[in-house]
Design a protein around this motif. Structure first.
Motif, PDB file in Angstrom:
ATOM      1  N   GLY A 302     -21.743 -13.519 -15.007  1.00 27.79           N
ATOM      2  CA  GLY A 302     -21.134 -14.837 -15.023  1.00 27.79           C
ATOM      3  C   GLY A 302     -21.092 -15.528 -13.685  1.00 27.79           C
ATOM      4  N   VAL A 303     -21.444 -14.813 -12.602  1.00 25.05           N
ATOM      5  CA  VAL A 303     -21.438 -15.407 -11.264  1.00 25.05           C
ATOM      6  C   VAL A 303     -22.769 -16.123 -11.034  1.00 25.05           C
ATOM      7  CG1 VAL A 303     -21.413 -14.893  -8.788  1.00 25.05           C
ATOM      8  CG2 VAL A 303     -19.814 -13.730 -10.315  1.00 25.05           C
ATOM      9  N   ARG A 304     -22.721 -17.302 -10.448  1.00 25.20           N
ATOM     10  CA  ARG A 304     -23.956 -18.069 -10.245  1.00 25.20           C
ATOM     11  C   ARG A 304     -24.901 -17.330  -9.297  1.00 25.20           C
ATOM     12  NH1 ARG A 304     -22.246 -23.265  -6.436  1.00 25.20           N
ATOM     13  NH2 ARG A 304     -21.654 -22.078  -4.600  1.00 25.20           N
ATOM     14  N   ARG A 305     -26.177 -17.408  -9.594  1.00 24.21           N
ATOM     15  CA  ARG A 305     -27.184 -16.638  -8.859  1.00 24.21           C
ATOM     16  C   ARG A 305     -27.947 -17.477  -7.845  1.00 24.21           C
ATOM     17  NH1 ARG A 305     -28.699 -11.780 -11.495  1.00 24.21           N
ATOM     18  NH2 ARG A 305     -30.847 -11.980 -10.767  1.00 24.21           N
ATOM     19  N   ASP A 306     -27.802 -18.794  -7.893  1.00 22.33           N
ATOM     20  CA  ASP A 306     -28.608 -19.616  -6.993  1.00 22.33           C
ATOM     21  C   ASP A 306     -28.250 -19.340  -5.534  1.00 22.33           C
ATOM     22  OD1 ASP A 306     -26.151 -20.983  -7.957  1.00 22.33           O
ATOM     23  OD2 ASP A 306     -26.687 -22.457  -6.406  1.00 22.33           O
ATOM     24  N   GLY A 307     -29.257 -19.010  -4.749  1.00 25.71           N
ATOM     25  CA  GLY A 307     -29.069 -18.735  -3.331  1.00 25.71           C
ATOM     26  C   GLY A 307     -28.529 -17.358  -3.014  1.00 25.71           C
ATOM     27  N   ALA A 308     -28.249 -16.561  -4.054  1.00 23.94           N
ATOM     28  CA  ALA A 308     -27.674 -15.233  -3.811  1.00 23.94           C
ATOM     29  C   ALA A 308     -28.716 -14.290  -3.212  1.00 23.94           C
ATOM     30  CB  ALA A 308     -27.130 -14.651  -5.101  1.00 23.94           C
ATOM     31  N   LEU A 309     -28.271 -13.429  -2.321  1.00 23.78           N
ATOM     32  CA  LEU A 309     -29.122 -12.392  -1.732  1.00 23.78           C
ATOM     33  C   LEU A 309     -28.979 -11.116  -2.551  1.00 23.78           C
ATOM     34  CD1 LEU A 309     -28.105 -13.024   1.992  1.00 23.78           C
ATOM     35  CD2 LEU A 309     -30.184 -13.823   0.853  1.00 23.78           C
ATOM     36  N   TYR A 310     -30.104 -10.499  -2.872  1.00 27.64           N
ATOM     37  CA  TYR A 310     -30.119  -9.272  -3.677  1.00 27.64           C
ATOM     38  C   TYR A 310     -29.237  -9.414  -4.920  1.00 27.64           C
ATOM     39  CZ  TYR A 310     -31.957  -7.418   0.745  1.00 27.64           C
ATOM     40  OH  TYR A 310     -32.690  -7.205   1.880  1.00 27.64           O
ATOM     41  N   PRO A 311     -29.483 -10.420  -5.756  1.00 30.32           N
ATOM     42  CA  PRO A 311     -28.608 -10.646  -6.919  1.00 30.32           C
ATOM     43  C   PRO A 311     -28.600  -9.482  -7.905  1.00 30.32           C
ATOM     44  CG  PRO A 311     -30.607 -11.973  -7.083  1.00 30.32           C
ATOM     45  CD  PRO A 311     -30.588 -11.397  -5.705  1.00 30.32           C
ATOM     46  N   ASP A 312     -29.686  -8.698  -7.946  1.00 32.12           N
ATOM     47  CA  ASP A 312     -29.764  -7.563  -8.864  1.00 32.12           C
ATOM     48  C   ASP A 312     -29.360  -6.245  -8.212  1.00 32.12           C
ATOM     49  OD1 ASP A 312     -30.772  -9.163 -11.014  1.00 32.12           O
ATOM     50  OD2 ASP A 312     -32.719  -9.174  -9.985  1.00 32.12           O
ATOM     51  N   GLY A 313     -28.838  -6.344  -6.988  1.00 36.59           N
ATOM     52  CA  GLY A 313     -28.482  -5.130  -6.268  1.00 36.59           C
ATOM     53  C   GLY A 313     -29.689  -4.518  -5.575  1.00 36.59           C
ATOM     54  N   ASP A 391     -11.209  -9.663  -5.655  1.00 39.96           N
ATOM     55  CA  ASP A 391     -11.901 -10.061  -4.417  1.00 39.96           C
ATOM     56  C   ASP A 391     -13.394 -10.249  -4.679  1.00 39.96           C
ATOM     57  OD1 ASP A 391      -9.650  -9.961  -2.718  1.00 39.96           O
ATOM     58  OD2 ASP A 391      -9.918  -7.807  -2.354  1.00 39.96           O
ATOM     59  N   VAL A 392     -13.990  -9.312  -5.416  1.00 41.08           N
ATOM     60  CA  VAL A 392     -15.421  -9.388  -5.699  1.00 41.08           C
ATOM     61  C   VAL A 392     -15.734 -10.656  -6.476  1.00 41.08           C
ATOM     62  CG1 VAL A 392     -17.363  -8.292  -6.870  1.00 41.08           C
ATOM     63  CG2 VAL A 392     -15.722  -6.888  -5.599  1.00 41.08           C
ATOM     64  N   LEU A 393     -14.917 -10.941  -7.485  1.00 41.36           N
ATOM     65  CA  LEU A 393     -15.156 -12.152  -8.277  1.00 41.36           C
ATOM     66  C   LEU A 393     -14.969 -13.411  -7.444  1.00 41.36           C
ATOM     67  CD1 LEU A 393     -13.510 -11.222 -11.692  1.00 41.36           C
ATOM     68  CD2 LEU A 393     -15.940 -11.564 -11.228  1.00 41.36           C
ATOM     69  N   LYS A 394     -13.998 -13.372  -6.524  1.00 44.57           N
ATOM     70  CA  LYS A 394     -13.722 -14.546  -5.698  1.00 44.57           C
ATOM     71  C   LYS A 394     -14.876 -14.864  -4.756  1.00 44.57           C
ATOM     72  CE  LYS A 394     -10.522 -16.268  -2.155  1.00 44.57           C
ATOM     73  NZ  LYS A 394      -9.267 -16.002  -1.392  1.00 44.57           N
ATOM     74  N   TRP A 395     -15.431 -13.818  -4.141  1.00 46.68           N
ATOM     75  CA  TRP A 395     -16.409 -14.055  -3.070  1.00 46.68           C
ATOM     76  C   TRP A 395     -17.856 -13.899  -3.500  1.00 46.68           C
ATOM     77  CZ3 TRP A 395     -14.407 -16.609   0.647  1.00 46.68           C
ATOM     78  CH2 TRP A 395     -13.068 -16.402   1.023  1.00 46.68           C
ATOM     79  N   ALA A 396     -18.103 -13.169  -4.611  1.00 46.48           N
ATOM     80  CA  ALA A 396     -19.495 -12.955  -5.033  1.00 46.48           C
ATOM     81  C   ALA A 396     -20.121 -14.234  -5.571  1.00 46.48           C
ATOM     82  CB  ALA A 396     -19.574 -11.851  -6.072  1.00 46.48           C
TER      83      ALA A 396
END
Length: 396
Positions: A302-313, A391-396
């Motif tokens: 549910g967290v947006r993936r745009d611009g994320a680094l290593y989104p799949d781990g 925390d993870v949900l807030k910042w991820a």
């Protein structure tokens, strides 16, 4: 009585807006003889302000040990184990520490020869210098002009077998005076920082996290850090970057099969971010020199993936990639305006939240400039807590 707190005097180089909560001088109490009520206030203040300064303190090694242990009553041994630093003279820590015989949790550090000191007939001390640890060095000519470097940004921790201490106490017994020096970063930025002779420099792990761009915060909150076994032996043949913020990747680390005996179960893997037990804030706490791998969790659903680094781990094992990424995380926070270089006076006692700051030795002394400090930190009875699920949900 209520303790009195005053802001630490900041150098002209510091950005005051980034130090509103960092550092306090504690006045009106004797840190070697705190009442339970006073200690409770000091405890809260340390976690809120990361570093506390007491001036004009008279403190025995026994009192220093007792004060340090009060922050973690179930702790017992020195942060690297009593009477040893990695159990071997191959460790890069070995030359820097001399144990106080009757209180083995307290170490004597400094420079020059100290005589008849707390049960030690004589102790030859050597202030760690970038000239023996960095790949490159400030030229002797420039050293004569007062230029120097940070030695090694770090957390006080064995990073193998033992848990990172909660608190370190540093007590300045003999503090030589001399001309100020200028730290040169020598990384192409032109950054320089004027510092007092022999300063200990601190940066806030909270600030290190707070100033990151969103995509790096998302990555940090999802990442765990795996350290090498016996990391101070492993890294000993390698050489550091000119900022003291990590190791140059040249393949010089000691092969794992040449290390002292080690066990997989004693290797340490910690969250990249450590949660402050009083404020709940997240502190970026990584000792860059000892890191071997990074383990990254995928983005939560549910967290947006745009611009994320290593989104799949990911599980990063290439040292060059690991170090490059860590440097991008940490280098902004050692910018000159974010460093607190403490100006030591004799009988200063500094307590710092070892799970909330990074620090480094700085500068160079001549052999006849005698300096003697007592250092105490205790291998913790617990592991650092990482980000919570919220925390993870807030910042991820």
């Amino acid at each position: 009585m209520t303790i009195e707190l005053a802001p630490l005097p900041l150098p002209a180089s510091a950005d005051p807006s980034k130090f509103t909560d960092f550092g306090r001088e504690v006045k009106g109490v004797d840190p070697g003889n705190l009442t339970p009520e006073q200690f409770s206030e000091v405890y809260e203040a340390l976690y809120k302000h990361s570093a506390l300064l007491f001036r004009n303190v008279v403190l025995t090694p026994e009192q220093q040990y007792a004060l340090t242990k009060a922050f973690d009553p179930d702790s017992e041994s020195y942060g690297h184990g009593n009477n040893k630093t990695e159990s071997t003279k191959k460790s890069i820590l070995h030359p820097d520490l001399k144990t106080i015989p009757r209180v083995p949790q307290v170490q004597l550090i400094g420079n020059g020869v100290v005589y008849n000191h707390e049960g030690l007939e004589s102790a030859a001390l050597k202030h760690p210098s970038h000239t023996t640890f960095h790949k490159t060095r400030v030229s002797e000519e420039d050293e004569q002009k007062g230029y120097t470097r940070f030695y090694r940004w770090h957390i006080d921790a064995a990073l193998y077998d033992y848990n990172p201490p909660r608190v370190t106490t540093l007590y300045g017994i003999k503090v030589p005076t001399g001309p100020r020096q200028i730290v040169r970063y020598d990384d192409g930025t032109g950054d320089e920082l004027p510092v007092p002779l022999g300063t200990t420099a601190f940066v806030s792990g909270k600030t290190m996290f707070d100033i990151l761009p969103r995509e790096y915060k998302s990555l940090a909150v999802r990442t765990k850090v795996r350290y090498a076994p016996h990391p101070y032996v492993w890294m000993a043949p390698a050489r550091a970057m000119p900022t003291g913020l990590g190791i140059e990747t040249e393949g010089l680390e000691l092969p794992l099969n040449e290390l002292p005996p080690w066990e997989e179960s004693k290797i340490k893997t910690f969250p990249m971010l450590w949660k402050n037990p009083v404020t709940g804030e997240l502190h970026f706490q990584v000792h860059p020199c000892g890191v071997q791998e990074l383990i990254i969790d995928p983005l939560p659903e549910g967290v947006r993936r745009d611009g994320a680094l290593y989104p799949d781990g990911a599980h990063l094992k290439d040292l060059s990639e690991v170090r490059s990424l860590l440097y991008k995380f940490q280098r902004p926070a050692i910018a000159p305006q974010l460093v607190y270089p403490h100006d030591w006076q004799e009988r200063d006692l500094v307590l710092f939240h070892n799970r909330g700051v990074l620090h480094t030795v700085v500068g160079a002394f001549k052999p006849d400039q005698v300096r003697a400090f007592h250092q105490c930190n205790l291998a913790a009875s617990d592991v650092p807590q990482g980000p919570s699920a919220p925390d993870v949900l807030k910042w991820a």
